[in-house]
Design a protein around this motif. Structure first.
Motif, PDB file in Angstrom:
ATOM      1  N   GLY A   2      13.309   1.682  -4.107  1.00 39.59           N
ATOM      2  CA  GLY A   2      12.745   1.289  -2.898  1.00 39.59           C
ATOM      3  C   GLY A   2      11.535   2.105  -3.000  1.00 39.59           C
ATOM      4  N   VAL A   3      11.094   2.989  -3.745  1.00 44.76           N
ATOM      5  CA  VAL A   3       9.852   3.679  -3.661  1.00 44.76           C
ATOM      6  C   VAL A   3       8.893   3.040  -4.760  1.00 44.76           C
ATOM      7  N   VAL A   4       7.462   2.736  -4.284  1.00 42.62           N
ATOM      8  CA  VAL A   4       6.594   2.383  -4.998  1.00 42.62           C
ATOM      9  C   VAL A   4       5.418   3.383  -4.889  1.00 42.62           C
ATOM     10  N   SER A   5       4.858   4.016  -5.983  1.00 48.51           N
ATOM     11  CA  SER A   5       3.821   4.956  -5.791  1.00 48.51           C
ATOM     12  C   SER A   5       2.600   4.275  -6.363  1.00 48.51           C
ATOM     13  N   PHE A   6       1.284   4.395  -5.771  1.00 46.18           N
ATOM     14  CA  PHE A   6       0.030   3.814  -6.467  1.00 46.18           C
ATOM     15  C   PHE A   6      -0.928   4.559  -6.074  1.00 46.18           C
ATOM     16  N   GLU A   7      -2.157   4.463  -6.973  1.00 47.15           N
ATOM     17  CA  GLU A   7      -3.338   5.121  -6.622  1.00 47.15           C
ATOM     18  C   GLU A   7      -4.449   3.740  -5.898  1.00 47.15           C
ATOM     19  N   VAL A   8      -5.040   4.152  -5.052  1.00 44.58           N
ATOM     20  CA  VAL A   8      -5.952   3.284  -4.539  1.00 44.58           C
ATOM     21  C   VAL A   8      -7.313   3.406  -5.115  1.00 44.58           C
ATOM     22  N   ALA A   9      -8.003   2.461  -5.219  1.00 47.35           N
ATOM     23  CA  ALA A   9      -9.283   2.580  -5.912  1.00 47.35           C
ATOM     24  C   ALA A   9     -10.483   3.019  -5.076  1.00 47.35           C
ATOM     25  N   ILE A  29       8.180   4.123   5.235  1.00 42.27           N
ATOM     26  CA  ILE A  29       7.262   5.257   5.260  1.00 42.27           C
ATOM     27  C   ILE A  29       6.348   5.551   4.353  1.00 42.27           C
ATOM     28  N   ILE A  30       5.075   6.029   4.562  1.00 40.18           N
ATOM     29  CA  ILE A  30       3.990   5.804   3.666  1.00 40.18           C
ATOM     30  C   ILE A  30       3.413   7.405   3.718  1.00 40.18           C
ATOM     31  N   ASP A  31       2.813   8.053   2.588  1.00 41.25           N
ATOM     32  CA  ASP A  31       2.280   9.259   2.568  1.00 41.25           C
ATOM     33  C   ASP A  31       1.255   9.344   1.848  1.00 41.25           C
ATOM     34  N   GLN A  32       0.332  10.147   1.798  1.00 47.06           N
ATOM     35  CA  GLN A  32      -0.662  10.379   0.823  1.00 47.06           C
ATOM     36  C   GLN A  32      -0.528  12.178   0.424  1.00 47.06           C
ATOM     37  N   PRO A  33       0.149  12.148  -0.534  1.00 44.68           N
ATOM     38  CA  PRO A  33       0.398  13.562  -1.141  1.00 44.68           C
ATOM     39  C   PRO A  33      -0.428  14.640  -1.058  1.00 44.68           C
ATOM     40  N   ALA A  34      -1.986  14.215  -0.993  1.00 42.65           N
ATOM     41  CA  ALA A  34      -3.157  15.293  -1.042  1.00 42.65           C
ATOM     42  C   ALA A  34      -3.098  15.942   0.320  1.00 42.65           C
ATOM     43  N   ILE A  35      -2.655  15.199   1.480  1.00 41.98           N
ATOM     44  CA  ILE A  35      -2.859  15.744   2.882  1.00 41.98           C
ATOM     45  C   ILE A  35      -1.349  15.905   3.167  1.00 41.98           C
ATOM     46  N   LEU A  69      -3.553   8.952  -4.345  1.00 43.37           N
ATOM     47  CA  LEU A  69      -2.358   8.707  -4.660  1.00 43.37           C
ATOM     48  C   LEU A  69      -1.702   8.306  -3.331  1.00 43.37           C
ATOM     49  N   ILE A  70      -0.806   7.346  -3.357  1.00 39.56           N
ATOM     50  CA  ILE A  70       0.151   6.972  -2.173  1.00 39.56           C
ATOM     51  C   ILE A  70       1.617   6.748  -2.577  1.00 39.56           C
ATOM     52  N   ARG A  71       2.480   7.400  -2.007  1.00 44.47           N
ATOM     53  CA  ARG A  71       3.812   7.088  -2.063  1.00 44.47           C
ATOM     54  C   ARG A  71       4.432   6.327  -0.760  1.00 44.47           C
ATOM     55  N   PHE A  72       5.001   5.058  -1.346  1.00 44.04           N
ATOM     56  CA  PHE A  72       5.298   3.969  -0.232  1.00 44.04           C
ATOM     57  C   PHE A  72       6.806   3.864  -0.514  1.00 44.04           C
TER      58      PHE A  72
END
Length: 322
Positions: A238-245, A273-279, A298-301
């Motif tokens: 159930g986790v999808v990670s992706f990089e926003v353009a 739950i969503i998070d931006q690992p960089a912050i 990078l986003i982890r969703f």
């Protein structure tokens, strides 16, 4: 839990992190050598890098798919244990459990799989040859974002050693947490099946969206270990990670604009739950982010049990802010 993982024995403890610490402390001798992967839960890596050397334990770190590096480590060190996640955090890389089990056992090394991202519904690593499986029960096992716990499952001979260490050191699961985990496990299969389906649809949608640069999900043919995941997993999680353009600020605007997911550094619960690992998990170290490929965008969703269309529409409006 033993029935779900097809294990001889299981010990539940106070957290997933403590499960990893207890397992490593009980099974890796002073002066031993372990192998792990670059992609993993950051606090596990910090423990292995900072604490294990105090006991004279050395470590080889390999890329998740680099089997030549694993073989080289096994050939040139007296390896006690190979400890890896599959899928990994946060890029969801997958390790061929049967292959690495055979490689490790031929050199007398144990294989421990952190299967938190998969859950026992999607993957049973012990049946593929792993010696031990650990879970952060905080995630899919309990499944409601309201309890912390962990567990170690496997052969009784090995779990007994972890249990003996645990009885001496502490890290005991409190009774209310045990109750909440039992409650959550009643719906484990229903939640995970729902999350598998929604995450697969979400990954496909995101991969086609013009404001998404890259999607990491083992169910997609574009994933580097899709061929492994589809043979050893019954669902892709159930986790999808992706990089926003976009850059750091554009990604932050996206995060700030979503309305349904909570902003938090966990996963596996009924609520998305969503998070931006960089912050979030890597807020303090750009150097570490660069080493491990954690980009600013990078986003982890973590997909919950909400309706797919509601989640999709929420992400669509948030991506307009990028």
């Amino acid at each position: 839990m033993s029935a779900l993982e097809k294990a001889e024995s299981t010990v539940f403890v106070a957290s997933g992190m403590y499960a990893a610490v207890a397992m490593l402390s009980a099974l890796v001798p002073a002066g031993g050598h372990i192998v792990t992967t670059t992609d993993c839960y950051r606090k596990t890596r910090i423990y292995m890098e900072n604490e294990l050397p105090k006991r004279g334990v050395s470590m080889t770190v390999i890329r998740p798919a680099d089997m030549d590096a694993l073989q080289n480590a096994l050939d040139n060190n007296n390896v006690s244990l190979f400890f890896t996640e599959t899928p990994t955090n946060p890029f969801l890389r997958c390790i061929d459990v049967e292959l690495v089990a055979n490689m490790c056992h031929s050199k007398g090394a144990l294989l421990c799989i952190d299967s938190t991202f998969a859950s026992p519904i999607n993957q049973k690593a012990l049946t593929l040859g792993a010696d031990l499986v650990i879970h952060s029960a905080t995630k899919y096992i309990a499944g409601h974002n309201d309890v912390i716990g962990g567990c170690v499952s496997g052969r009784d001979e090995l779990v007994s050693k972890v249990r003996i260490y645990h009885h001496v050191v502490g890290g005991v699961l409190n009774p209310n947490a045990a109750y909440l985990i039992l409650r959550g496990m009643k719906t484990l299969h229903l939640r995970v099946q729902c999350q598998n389906n929604t995450a697969m649809r979400m990954a496909q949608f995101l991969e086609e969206h013009p404001k998404i640069a890259r999607v990491y999900y083992p169910g997609l043919p574009s994933h580097p270990e899709h061929h492994i995941a589809k043979t050893q997993m019954t669902g892709f999680g159930g986790v999808v990670s992706f990089e926003v353009a976009g850059d750091f600020d554009g990604t932050r605007r996206f995060i700030d604009s979503v309305k349904i997911p909570y902003h938090a550094p966990s996963f596996g619960g009924c609520e998305s739950i969503i998070d931006q690992p960089a912050i979030m998990s890597y807020w303090d170290s750009k150097e570490q982010r660069d080493i491990y490929g954690i980009k600013d965008n990078l986003i982890r969703f973590s997909i919950g049990v909400e309706d797919f269309e509601d989640l999709k529409n929420d992400l669509v409006q948030a991506l307009e802010k990028v």
